[in-house]
Structure formats: structure tokens, C-alpha cells
Design a protein around this motif. Structure first.
Motif, PDB file in Angstrom:
ATOM      1  N   LYS A   1       4.833  -8.214  21.583  1.00 46.27           N
ATOM      2  CA  LYS A   1       4.914  -8.591  22.999  1.00 46.27           C
ATOM      3  C   LYS A   1       4.213  -7.634  23.952  1.00 46.27           C
ATOM      4  CE  LYS A   1       7.966 -11.915  22.168  1.00 46.27           C
ATOM      5  NZ  LYS A   1       7.736 -13.304  22.382  1.00 46.27           N
ATOM      6  N   LEU A   2       3.895  -6.428  23.496  1.00 45.03           N
ATOM      7  CA  LEU A   2       3.374  -5.406  24.405  1.00 45.03           C
ATOM      8  C   LEU A   2       2.168  -4.711  23.804  1.00 45.03           C
ATOM      9  CD1 LEU A   2       6.822  -3.781  25.171  1.00 45.03           C
ATOM     10  CD2 LEU A   2       5.575  -5.287  26.723  1.00 45.03           C
TER      11      LEU A   2
ATOM     12  N   THR B   1      15.278  -0.274  13.660  1.00 48.38           N
ATOM     13  CA  THR B   1      13.998   0.313  14.072  1.00 48.38           C
ATOM     14  C   THR B   1      12.843  -0.616  13.734  1.00 48.38           C
ATOM     15  OG1 THR B   1      14.862   2.558  13.857  1.00 48.38           O
ATOM     16  CG2 THR B   1      12.467   2.299  13.775  1.00 48.38           C
ATOM     17  N   GLU B   2      12.858  -1.185  12.533  1.00 43.81           N
ATOM     18  CA  GLU B   2      11.794  -2.115  12.141  1.00 43.81           C
ATOM     19  C   GLU B   2      11.747  -3.337  13.059  1.00 43.81           C
ATOM     20  OE1 GLU B   2      12.681  -2.835   8.012  1.00 43.81           O
ATOM     21  OE2 GLU B   2      11.767  -0.946   7.375  1.00 43.81           O
ATOM     22  N   GLU B   3      12.913  -3.841  13.440  1.00 48.20           N
ATOM     23  CA  GLU B   3      12.966  -4.988  14.357  1.00 48.20           C
ATOM     24  C   GLU B   3      12.450  -4.608  15.742  1.00 48.20           C
ATOM     25  OE1 GLU B   3      13.962  -8.485  13.994  1.00 48.20           O
ATOM     26  OE2 GLU B   3      13.207  -7.717  12.091  1.00 48.20           O
ATOM     27  N   LEU B   4      12.800  -3.434  16.215  1.00 51.84           N
ATOM     28  CA  LEU B   4      12.297  -2.966  17.516  1.00 51.84           C
ATOM     29  C   LEU B   4      10.772  -2.861  17.490  1.00 51.84           C
ATOM     30  CD1 LEU B   4      14.979  -0.256  18.337  1.00 51.84           C
ATOM     31  CD2 LEU B   4      14.616  -2.407  19.581  1.00 51.84           C
ATOM     32  N   VAL B   5      10.230  -2.296  16.411  1.00 59.20           N
ATOM     33  CA  VAL B   5       8.778  -2.173  16.279  1.00 59.20           C
ATOM     34  C   VAL B   5       8.131  -3.550  16.275  1.00 59.20           C
ATOM     35  CG1 VAL B   5       6.924  -1.480  14.701  1.00 59.20           C
ATOM     36  CG2 VAL B   5       8.842   0.070  15.133  1.00 59.20           C
ATOM     37  N   ARG B   6       8.708  -4.480  15.527  1.00 51.56           N
ATOM     38  CA  ARG B   6       8.161  -5.840  15.453  1.00 51.56           C
ATOM     39  C   ARG B   6       8.081  -6.468  16.844  1.00 51.56           C
ATOM     40  NH1 ARG B   6      10.243 -10.559  15.931  1.00 51.56           N
ATOM     41  NH2 ARG B   6      12.403  -9.873  15.741  1.00 51.56           N
ATOM     42  N   VAL B   7       9.166  -6.369  17.603  1.00 56.12           N
ATOM     43  CA  VAL B   7       9.208  -6.970  18.944  1.00 56.12           C
ATOM     44  C   VAL B   7       8.222  -6.273  19.875  1.00 56.12           C
ATOM     45  CG1 VAL B   7      10.653  -7.321  20.991  1.00 56.12           C
ATOM     46  CG2 VAL B   7      11.563  -7.826  18.704  1.00 56.12           C
TER      47      VAL B   7
END
Length: 155
Positions: free
Chosen positions: A27-28, A17-23
């Protein structure tokens, strides 16, 4: 993309989840970023809120844990069951499955990821965008995720 995205991340793995939030944040343009960690909490959020996009783990516990001591039972195809609920309720939110597994279930009930993708594509065409294989040893998944989201936003 013109306006910020409201996103639900439905995943019980804290690091993923933390990695998804970071990306997403790098980028968006993100508006609302909401989270759920079980089948039931995800179903409730999707019933009560509107999102532009859902990032959905396939395997999640049925319920949120009552304490850190209790390890909830994992529901191997919780994500597919969420897709069934979306279809039943006619909620047409784009869903990207983000998973670390390539086989779901156990023994005779096991299903491979390619079969699962085909099943989701055929049965949930109004929601299913695609599947990302999340791998901590590579960052290929990040580009695939952003490309899929760009495809959703530019339809």
C-alpha cells in the motif's frame, strides 16, 4: 505521500511482523524497513537511527534472546517504556501501537487497552498517533493502519 517512508517495526511476533511488512509494501512506498524484537534493541535503534514512522508492539521481551532455547521474559508495557524514552530524548517520530492484546500486565498491575490509549495520548502527544488492534481473523486492522499512516503523511 511524496517520498518513501523509513519505518521501524518493533515487534517480537514473526507472523505479525510479516503481515505488517506485506501490508506496508502493498500500500505504501517504503524506503528503509528496519526491525527490532525487544525493548533494548528498539531503544538502541531509535537512539541511533531516524525513522519517519514506528510500528510498536506494546509487549516485548526486555532483551533479544541469546538462543532459540531461552525464552526471554516478556515486558508487558515495553512499548510504553519506549515512548518514555522518546519523550526524554525529544525524538518526535510518529508511533502507531499495533497489538494483539486488550489487557496488559497481570493481576493488580493489569491495564486495559482503552486506559492505555488514553494514557499514551495524554502523556506522549508528540509521538502517539493511535492504536491498532491486530486480529488474524479480520483484515479491518489493515485499513485502520493505512488510514493512520495516511493521516501522519498528510499532516
Amino acid at each position: 505521500m511524496n517520498s518513501p517512508l523509513d519505518v521501524l517495526i518493533a515487534d517480537d511476533d514473526k507472523e505479525k511482523t510479516e503481515e505488517l511488512v506485506r501490508v506496508l509494501k502493498s500500500k505504501l512506498e517504503i524506503g528503509v524497513l528496519d526491525f527490532s524484537i525487544s525493548y533494548n534493541s528498539t531503544a538502541k535503534k531509535l537512539k541511533n537511527s531516524e525513522y519517519d514512522l514506528v510500528l510498536l508492539d506494546m509487549s516485548m521481551p526486555t532483551f533479544n534472546p541469546k538462543s532459540n532455547k531461552n525464552k526471554p521474559t516478556l515486558k508487558a508495557l515495553a512499548g510504553k517504556d519506549i515512548m518514555v524514552k522518546l519523550k526524554y530524548r525529544a525524538i518526535k517520530v510518529p508511533v502507531i501501537v499495533v497489538t494483539q492484546f486488550d489487557i496488559f500486565g497481570r493481576h493488580s498491575d493489569a491495564i486495559g487497552i482503552e486506559h492505555l490509549i488514553s494514557d499514551l495520548r495524554n502523556n506522549f502527544p508528540d509521538n502517539f498517533v493511535g492504536c491498532i488492534y491486530y486480529n488474524t481473523q479480520s483484515n479491518l486492522w489493515e485499513k485502520e493502519l493505512i488510514d493512520m499512516i495516511d493521516g501522519v503523511c498528510n499532516e
